[in-house]
Design a protein around this motif. Structure first.
Motif, PDB file in Angstrom:
ATOM      1  N   ARG A  47       0.867  -1.175   0.000  1.00 19.28           N
ATOM      2  CA  ARG A  47       0.000   0.000   0.000  1.00 19.28           C
ATOM      3  C   ARG A  47       0.907   1.228   0.000  1.00 19.28           C
ATOM      4  O   ARG A  47       1.950   1.226   0.660  1.00 19.28           O
ATOM      5  CB  ARG A  47      -0.904   0.039   1.241  1.00 19.28           C
ATOM      6  CG  ARG A  47      -1.864  -1.127   1.357  1.00 19.28           C
ATOM      7  CD  ARG A  47      -2.939  -1.127   0.281  1.00 19.28           C
ATOM      8  NE  ARG A  47      -3.827  -2.264   0.432  1.00 19.28           N
ATOM      9  CZ  ARG A  47      -3.626  -3.459  -0.116  1.00 19.28           C
ATOM     10  NH1 ARG A  47      -2.544  -3.695  -0.834  1.00 19.28           N
ATOM     11  NH2 ARG A  47      -4.497  -4.433   0.052  1.00 19.28           N
ATOM     12  N   LEU A  83      -7.329  -0.158  -6.297  1.00 13.77           N
ATOM     13  CA  LEU A  83      -7.427  -0.712  -4.940  1.00 13.77           C
ATOM     14  C   LEU A  83      -8.892  -0.894  -4.544  1.00 13.77           C
ATOM     15  O   LEU A  83      -9.277  -1.940  -4.009  1.00 13.77           O
ATOM     16  CB  LEU A  83      -6.704   0.198  -3.942  1.00 13.77           C
ATOM     17  CG  LEU A  83      -6.725  -0.279  -2.478  1.00 13.77           C
ATOM     18  CD1 LEU A  83      -6.122  -1.668  -2.323  1.00 13.77           C
ATOM     19  CD2 LEU A  83      -5.992   0.722  -1.580  1.00 13.77           C
ATOM     20  N   GLN A  87     -10.733  -4.460  -3.703  1.00 12.63           N
ATOM     21  CA  GLN A  87     -11.321  -4.687  -2.381  1.00 12.63           C
ATOM     22  C   GLN A  87     -12.831  -4.875  -2.432  1.00 12.63           C
ATOM     23  O   GLN A  87     -13.433  -5.348  -1.471  1.00 12.63           O
ATOM     24  CB  GLN A  87     -10.998  -3.501  -1.456  1.00 12.63           C
ATOM     25  CG  GLN A  87      -9.542  -3.457  -1.055  1.00 12.63           C
ATOM     26  CD  GLN A  87      -9.203  -2.202  -0.251  1.00 12.63           C
ATOM     27  OE1 GLN A  87      -9.839  -1.172  -0.414  1.00 12.63           O
ATOM     28  NE2 GLN A  87      -8.200  -2.297   0.589  1.00 12.63           N
ATOM     29  N   SER A  88     -13.450  -4.529  -3.542  1.00 11.36           N
ATOM     30  CA  SER A  88     -14.904  -4.616  -3.657  1.00 11.36           C
ATOM     31  C   SER A  88     -15.377  -6.064  -3.556  1.00 11.36           C
ATOM     32  O   SER A  88     -14.740  -6.976  -4.075  1.00 11.36           O
ATOM     33  CB  SER A  88     -15.339  -4.038  -5.006  1.00 11.36           C
ATOM     34  OG  SER A  88     -16.668  -4.396  -5.283  1.00 11.36           O
ATOM     35  N   THR A  89     -16.510  -6.243  -2.914  1.00  8.97           N
ATOM     36  CA  THR A  89     -17.073  -7.592  -2.809  1.00  8.97           C
ATOM     37  C   THR A  89     -17.829  -7.971  -4.086  1.00  8.97           C
ATOM     38  O   THR A  89     -18.359  -9.059  -4.207  1.00  8.97           O
ATOM     39  CB  THR A  89     -18.056  -7.666  -1.618  1.00  8.97           C
ATOM     40  OG1 THR A  89     -19.008  -6.606  -1.761  1.00  8.97           O
ATOM     41  CG2 THR A  89     -17.319  -7.527  -0.300  1.00  8.97           C
ATOM     42  N   THR A 180      -7.305 -11.787  -2.972  1.00  7.55           N
ATOM     43  CA  THR A 180      -8.095 -12.284  -1.838  1.00  7.55           C
ATOM     44  C   THR A 180      -7.247 -13.141  -0.899  1.00  7.55           C
ATOM     45  O   THR A 180      -7.329 -13.008   0.327  1.00  7.55           O
ATOM     46  CB  THR A 180      -9.305 -13.093  -2.344  1.00  7.55           C
ATOM     47  OG1 THR A 180     -10.056 -12.258  -3.217  1.00  7.55           O
ATOM     48  CG2 THR A 180     -10.189 -13.541  -1.205  1.00  7.55           C
ATOM     49  N   ASN A 183      -4.492 -10.819   0.882  1.00  7.70           N
ATOM     50  CA  ASN A 183      -4.981  -9.664   1.635  1.00  7.70           C
ATOM     51  C   ASN A 183      -6.194 -10.070   2.460  1.00  7.70           C
ATOM     52  O   ASN A 183      -7.334  -9.849   2.054  1.00  7.70           O
ATOM     53  CB  ASN A 183      -5.394  -8.537   0.675  1.00  7.70           C
ATOM     54  CG  ASN A 183      -4.214  -7.982  -0.082  1.00  7.70           C
ATOM     55  OD1 ASN A 183      -3.596  -7.014   0.331  1.00  7.70           O
ATOM     56  ND2 ASN A 183      -3.886  -8.596  -1.211  1.00  7.70           N
ATOM     57  N   GLU A 185      -9.141 -10.141   5.259  1.00  7.98           N
ATOM     58  CA  GLU A 185     -10.074  -9.055   5.585  1.00  7.98           C
ATOM     59  C   GLU A 185      -9.380  -7.947   6.361  1.00  7.98           C
ATOM     60  O   GLU A 185      -8.725  -8.208   7.366  1.00  7.98           O
ATOM     61  CB  GLU A 185     -11.234  -9.607   6.430  1.00  7.98           C
ATOM     62  CG  GLU A 185     -12.244 -10.395   5.620  1.00  7.98           C
ATOM     63  CD  GLU A 185     -12.858  -9.571   4.496  1.00  7.98           C
ATOM     64  OE1 GLU A 185     -13.442  -8.513   4.784  1.00  7.98           O
ATOM     65  OE2 GLU A 185     -12.746  -9.991   3.334  1.00  7.98           O
ATOM     66  N   PRO A 186      -9.524  -6.681   5.910  1.00 10.04           N
ATOM     67  CA  PRO A 186      -8.778  -5.584   6.541  1.00 10.04           C
ATOM     68  C   PRO A 186      -9.405  -5.099   7.833  1.00 10.04           C
ATOM     69  O   PRO A 186      -9.888  -3.991   7.916  1.00 10.04           O
ATOM     70  CB  PRO A 186      -8.824  -4.480   5.492  1.00 10.04           C
ATOM     71  CG  PRO A 186     -10.096  -4.728   4.759  1.00 10.04           C
ATOM     72  CD  PRO A 186     -10.360  -6.211   4.830  1.00 10.04           C
ATOM     73  N   GLU A 191      -2.871  -0.698   7.144  1.00 12.00           N
ATOM     74  CA  GLU A 191      -3.146  -0.388   5.728  1.00 12.00           C
ATOM     75  C   GLU A 191      -1.955   0.245   5.028  1.00 12.00           C
ATOM     76  O   GLU A 191      -1.842   0.178   3.842  1.00 12.00           O
ATOM     77  CB  GLU A 191      -4.324   0.595   5.655  1.00 12.00           C
ATOM     78  CG  GLU A 191      -5.663  -0.078   5.768  1.00 12.00           C
ATOM     79  CD  GLU A 191      -5.987  -0.902   4.527  1.00 12.00           C
ATOM     80  OE1 GLU A 191      -6.178  -0.318   3.461  1.00 12.00           O
ATOM     81  OE2 GLU A 191      -6.020  -2.125   4.629  1.00 12.00           O
TER      82      GLU A 191
END
Length: 197
Positions: A47, A83, A87-89, A180, A183, A185-186, A191
């Protein structure tokens, strides 16, 4: 300017980025390859804050510094949008490619460039992941194969167009799979780890 991005935005325009790279004197890295590199770094967990991002990209392109304000804005938008898409589901990742007015060969070549960019970007930070799953290892191997095949393709026809779309979709899902796994779950993960050498 970017305040109004409640939904995930679109990637910058391919031709606009291509022209900005030429203005900077970059002739060795194409927009698709650059987007692949950035996506690969993000997939590996890197990042960047804005200053670090611009420095890292300049290094990737063998430049001491980026001069144009335009290219800086485009690159920051490319980073943030990529990014957000990763990260989008909703699996909304797009690959930065020439549009349909370009020859099929050019688009196949760009897809190959994206794959090799992704692999080299991922490779820069891969050491963070001591052990990758068999699925991800195979996926990275597939991307290497696609990079080779795409670079050698020359034919153009309707069937090839459909094949290219199929491969594009595979590459898109492959990048999401790698992201996935690398990375988690944040929740409270840190970050911002610029990781410069």
């Amino acid at each position: 300017m970017t305040d109004d991005k409640s939904t995930i935005g679109q990637l910058p325009d391919f031709d606009t980025l291509a022209n900005s790279l030429i203005e900077e004197g970059v002739l060795t890295v194409a927009p698709s390859e650059l987007h692949g590199m950035l996506s690969g770094q993000l997939a590996a967990g890197a990042r960047f804050d804005p200053d670090t991002l611009l420095r890292v990209v300049a290094e990737l392109m063998d430049l001491d510094i980026l001069n144009g304000e335009n290219i800086k804005l485009i690159l920051l938008e490319l980073y943030q949008t990529t990014l957000a898409q990763l990260q989008s589901t909703e699996f909304s990742l797009q690959l930065l490619m020439p549009d349909d007015v370009h020859q099929l060969e050019q688009r196949a070549d760009a897809l190959g460039g994206w794959c090799s960019g992704f692999l080299s970007g991922f490779g820069l930070y891969a050491a963070r992941h001591a052990k990758l799953s068999e699925e991800v290892t195979e996926t990275l191997h597939d991307l290497a194969q696609i990079a080779q095949i795409a670079a050698e393709s020359e034919a153009a026809g309707d069937e090839d167009e459909a094949d290219l779309m199929e491969v594009y979709e595979y590459v898109r899902m492959a990048a999401l799979l790698v992201f996935t796994e690398c990375n988690p779950e944040p929740d409270d993960t840190d970050e911002k780890q610029p990781l410069l050498h």
